[in-house]
Design an enzyme around this catalytic site. Structure first.
Site, PDB file in Angstrom:
ATOM      1  N   HIS A   1      10.283  -3.436   4.128  1.00 20.75           N
ATOM      2  CA  HIS A   1       9.803  -4.760   4.549  1.00 20.75           C
ATOM      3  C   HIS A   1      10.999  -5.686   4.768  1.00 20.75           C
ATOM      4  O   HIS A   1      11.136  -6.700   4.081  1.00 20.75           O
ATOM      5  CB  HIS A   1       8.871  -5.369   3.493  1.00 20.75           C
ATOM      6  CG  HIS A   1       7.427  -5.016   3.712  1.00 20.75           C
ATOM      7  ND1 HIS A   1       6.430  -5.377   2.832  1.00 20.75           N
ATOM      8  CD2 HIS A   1       6.816  -4.322   4.702  1.00 20.75           C
ATOM      9  CE1 HIS A   1       5.274  -4.930   3.273  1.00 20.75           C
ATOM     10  NE2 HIS A   1       5.471  -4.287   4.407  1.00 20.75           N
TER      11      HIS A   1
ATOM     12  N   HIS B   1      -4.016   2.195  10.126  1.00 26.54           N
ATOM     13  CA  HIS B   1      -3.275   0.929   9.948  1.00 26.54           C
ATOM     14  C   HIS B   1      -2.163   0.847  10.987  1.00 26.54           C
ATOM     15  O   HIS B   1      -1.466   1.823  11.255  1.00 26.54           O
ATOM     16  CB  HIS B   1      -2.706   0.922   8.520  1.00 26.54           C
ATOM     17  CG  HIS B   1      -1.876  -0.261   8.155  1.00 26.54           C
ATOM     18  ND1 HIS B   1      -2.036  -1.518   8.690  1.00 26.54           N
ATOM     19  CD2 HIS B   1      -0.860  -0.378   7.242  1.00 26.54           C
ATOM     20  CE1 HIS B   1      -1.160  -2.343   8.140  1.00 26.54           C
ATOM     21  NE2 HIS B   1      -0.426  -1.679   7.266  1.00 26.54           N
TER      22      HIS B   1
ATOM     23  N   GLU C   1       0.719  -0.973  11.006  1.00 21.57           N
ATOM     24  CA  GLU C   1       2.121  -1.281  10.670  1.00 21.57           C
ATOM     25  C   GLU C   1       3.029  -0.108  11.053  1.00 21.57           C
ATOM     26  O   GLU C   1       2.680   1.072  10.947  1.00 21.57           O
ATOM     27  CB  GLU C   1       2.270  -1.639   9.182  1.00 21.57           C
ATOM     28  CG  GLU C   1       3.577  -2.368   8.916  1.00 21.57           C
ATOM     29  CD  GLU C   1       3.625  -3.082   7.562  1.00 21.57           C
ATOM     30  OE1 GLU C   1       2.696  -2.947   6.751  1.00 21.57           O
ATOM     31  OE2 GLU C   1       4.634  -3.784   7.332  1.00 21.57           O
TER      32      GLU C   1
ATOM     33  N   ASP D   1       5.470   1.562   9.962  1.00 16.44           N
ATOM     34  CA  ASP D   1       5.788   2.724   9.133  1.00 16.44           C
ATOM     35  C   ASP D   1       4.730   3.811   9.248  1.00 16.44           C
ATOM     36  O   ASP D   1       4.972   4.953   8.867  1.00 16.44           O
ATOM     37  CB  ASP D   1       6.018   2.330   7.668  1.00 16.44           C
ATOM     38  CG  ASP D   1       4.956   1.430   7.082  1.00 16.44           C
ATOM     39  OD1 ASP D   1       4.321   0.698   7.852  1.00 16.44           O
ATOM     40  OD2 ASP D   1       4.749   1.458   5.854  1.00 16.44           O
TER      41      ASP D   1
ATOM     42  N   HIS E   1      -3.789  -3.175   4.008  1.00 14.35           N
ATOM     43  CA  HIS E   1      -2.877  -4.218   3.696  1.00 14.35           C
ATOM     44  C   HIS E   1      -2.839  -5.313   4.767  1.00 14.35           C
ATOM     45  O   HIS E   1      -2.414  -6.435   4.515  1.00 14.35           O
ATOM     46  CB  HIS E   1      -1.514  -3.503   3.517  1.00 14.35           C
ATOM     47  CG  HIS E   1      -0.277  -4.269   3.710  1.00 14.35           C
ATOM     48  ND1 HIS E   1       0.764  -3.898   4.508  1.00 14.35           N
ATOM     49  CD2 HIS E   1       0.104  -5.449   3.159  1.00 14.35           C
ATOM     50  CE1 HIS E   1       1.742  -4.755   4.445  1.00 14.35           C
ATOM     51  NE2 HIS E   1       1.400  -5.705   3.638  1.00 14.35           N
TER      52      HIS E   1
ATOM     53  N   ASP F   1      -2.339   2.404   2.916  1.00 16.98           N
ATOM     54  CA  ASP F   1      -1.437   1.720   1.981  1.00 16.98           C
ATOM     55  C   ASP F   1      -2.008   1.622   0.554  1.00 16.98           C
ATOM     56  O   ASP F   1      -1.243   1.602  -0.417  1.00 16.98           O
ATOM     57  CB  ASP F   1      -1.140   0.297   2.475  1.00 16.98           C
ATOM     58  CG  ASP F   1      -0.018   0.254   3.502  1.00 16.98           C
ATOM     59  OD1 ASP F   1       0.803   1.188   3.531  1.00 16.98           O
ATOM     60  OD2 ASP F   1       0.046  -0.725   4.266  1.00 16.98           O
TER      61      ASP F   1
ATOM     62  N   TYR G   1       4.551  -1.625  -6.470  1.00 15.65           N
ATOM     63  CA  TYR G   1       4.044  -1.656  -5.090  1.00 15.65           C
ATOM     64  C   TYR G   1       2.939  -2.712  -4.970  1.00 15.65           C
ATOM     65  O   TYR G   1       2.939  -3.538  -4.050  1.00 15.65           O
ATOM     66  CB  TYR G   1       3.514  -0.259  -4.765  1.00 15.65           C
ATOM     67  CG  TYR G   1       2.949  -0.024  -3.405  1.00 15.65           C
ATOM     68  CD1 TYR G   1       3.721   0.541  -2.388  1.00 15.65           C
ATOM     69  CD2 TYR G   1       1.616  -0.291  -3.124  1.00 15.65           C
ATOM     70  CE1 TYR G   1       3.186   0.816  -1.148  1.00 15.65           C
ATOM     71  CE2 TYR G   1       1.068  -0.024  -1.884  1.00 15.65           C
ATOM     72  CZ  TYR G   1       1.861   0.535  -0.896  1.00 15.65           C
ATOM     73  OH  TYR G   1       1.313   0.794   0.330  1.00 15.65           O
TER      74      TYR G   1
ATOM     75  N   HIS H   1       1.695   6.367   1.292  1.00 18.21           N
ATOM     76  CA  HIS H   1       3.036   6.325   0.697  1.00 18.21           C
ATOM     77  C   HIS H   1       3.016   7.025  -0.655  1.00 18.21           C
ATOM     78  O   HIS H   1       2.141   6.755  -1.490  1.00 18.21           O
ATOM     79  CB  HIS H   1       3.497   4.886   0.447  1.00 18.21           C
ATOM     80  CG  HIS H   1       3.759   4.088   1.689  1.00 18.21           C
ATOM     81  ND1 HIS H   1       4.783   4.394   2.569  1.00 18.21           N
ATOM     82  CD2 HIS H   1       3.152   2.992   2.190  1.00 18.21           C
ATOM     83  CE1 HIS H   1       4.783   3.509   3.551  1.00 18.21           C
ATOM     84  NE2 HIS H   1       3.803   2.658   3.346  1.00 18.21           N
TER      85      HIS H   1
HETATM   86 FE1  FEO Z   1       1.203  -1.892   5.612  1.00 17.40          FE
HETATM   87 FE2  FEO Z   1       2.819   1.044   4.687  1.00 17.40          FE
HETATM   88  O1  FEO Z   1       2.314  -0.386   5.828  1.00 17.40           O
END
Ligand code: FEO
Length: 399
Positions: free
Chosen positions: A24, A80, A82, A84, A147, A166, A194, A227
């Site tokens: 991030h 999602h 994002e 990543d 997220h 996430d 996290y 993750h």
């Molecule tokens: Fe909200 Fe692992 O991205």
């Protein structure tokens, strides 16, 4: 790392990022690296759930190729937006141009803005929609703000797998893939870190969403996160932990954080922390310049009390502390008590600025600040000790 079977004909095909140190941007220190988890379901319709960060596209596609020719992929579920979890999608889509992508409407909007993916390739789904892929059905559950507003879970009832993206993740790169293969203490510490650093401001929404998901009455044997480690032994424990964390509860614990120009504020911090410890209340003490913000936030997360101090610099707090408090403001901690302290040479100002942030956050300033001019003498040290002792008593009266 090669694919790993998580259920019959369901494989982890993600990537492990052991070298990552910051996530991030610069905000999250990932001492143990991270993973980008992606899952391949070999059913009548070959289905992929989530992608990986762009630098790992080749490794990810090679993983897929070790099981199936990517050209044969029928469906790609994008839980999602994002980067990543989507950055590598354009590379894969080149290999399976006829695949259909499934995502929420908000995710589709972002996918089309971020990547060169044809609009008619992406199919919008919402809670209650189901996708049959042969022997299995995938149920989509929108979970906005776990997220991002676009986030969703995908549930496979036949294997009782919840692909949670996430949620329930950790930044934890290991060769092991499951919770029963790693240290429970490390795993939970990374899961809390996290949650505290990424999801804390979203706690009320998460609590409501988890209640909604619970009402669906789905049985979950595997929590396949995006993750870190996959949960298969302690599924209910991590879900219960999320409910608890989302309730913004805290314990008899104080986190003392300071920034010190010439050492006087550090002396004050030490005396305050000593008193709290002597009173029997847990205390964590940090120099904001010498500890990662991620570790400090993880300690603050279950602390009922925050005591923050800074030397005065240009009638204000020191810039590093100001940056830290800006980060804290974004995390929106609730139901905490707070107090400020600091030293100064020719005029004060730091404690006023710190208390201003407390007020903006809606934190209760439980007692007046303590300030010391120049180097603390014995009287000043006693005043700091008494300040800590008083704060600890107030914590005990609150919990
Ligand atoms: Fe909200 Fe692992 O991205």
């Amino acid at each position: 790392m090669k694919p790993v079977t998580i259920a019959n004909d369901v494989y982890w095909v993600g990537a492990i990022d052991r070298n990552l140190k910051r996530f991030h941007g610069y905000t999250y220190t990932v001492a143990r690296g991270t993973t980008y988890n992606s899952y391949l379901i070999m059913d009548d319709k070959i289905t992929l759930v989530d992608a990986v960060y762009a630098p790992f596209a080749k490794e990810w596609i090679d993983n897929i190729k070790s099981i199936i020719d990517p050209a044969k992929i029928d469906y790609i579920v994008v839980n999602h937006l994002e980067t990543d979890h989507t950055g590598s999608l354009p590379e894969l889509v080149k290999l399976c141009p006829k695949a259909k992508l499934y995502s929420t409407a908000k995710c589709k909007e972002g996918l089309l803005k971020n990547y060169d993916i044809p609009s008619d390739m992406v199919h919008v789904v919402k809670t209650g929609d189901k996708l049959n892929i042969g022997k299995r059905n995938l149920d989509f559950i929108e979970v906005p703000m776990i997220h991002w507003p676009d986030s969703m879970f995908t549930y496979c009832a036949e294997d009782k797998i919840l692909f949670s993206n996430d949620a329930f993740g950790q930044h934890y790169a290991t060769s092991e893939r499951f919770d029963d293969e790693v240290s429970r203490d490390i795993l939970m510490a990374e899961a809390i870190k996290y949650y505290a650093n990424i999801l804390w401001p979203l706690a009320p929404v998460i609590l409501k969403k988890l209640e909604d998901v619970k009402k669906l009455g789905i049985k979950i044997n595997v929590l396949a996160t995006s993750h870190g480690i996959i949960w298969r032994k302690n599924v209910s424990k991590i879900i219960d932990a999320y409910v608890l964390w989302s309730q913004n509860k805290s314990k008899q614990k104080v986190t003392v954080i300071f920034d010190s120009m010439w050492g006087s504020t550090e002396i004050m911090a030490g005396k305050i922390a000593d008193a709290i410890k002597d009173s029997g209340v847990d205390v964590a003490l940090f120099n904001v310049n010498k500890t990662s913000l991620t570790e400090i936030i993880a300690e603050m997360f279950d602390s009922k009390g925050f005591i923050i101090g800074s030397s005065t610099h240009d009638n204000d707090m020191l810039p590093t502390m100001a940056g830290f408090l800006s980060f804290l403001k974004g995390l929106k901690p609730k139901n905490r008590i707070a107090a400020a302290f600091g030293s100064y040479g020719w005029s004060g100002g730091a404690v006023v600025s710190i208390e201003k942030v407390y007020k903006e956050l809606g934190l209760e300033i439980i007692q007046p600040s303590v300030s010391v001019k120049h180097v603390p003498d014995e009287n000043d040290k006693k005043a700091c000790y008494d300040f800590g002792m008083s704060f600890a008593k107030l914590i005990k009266s609150k919990i």
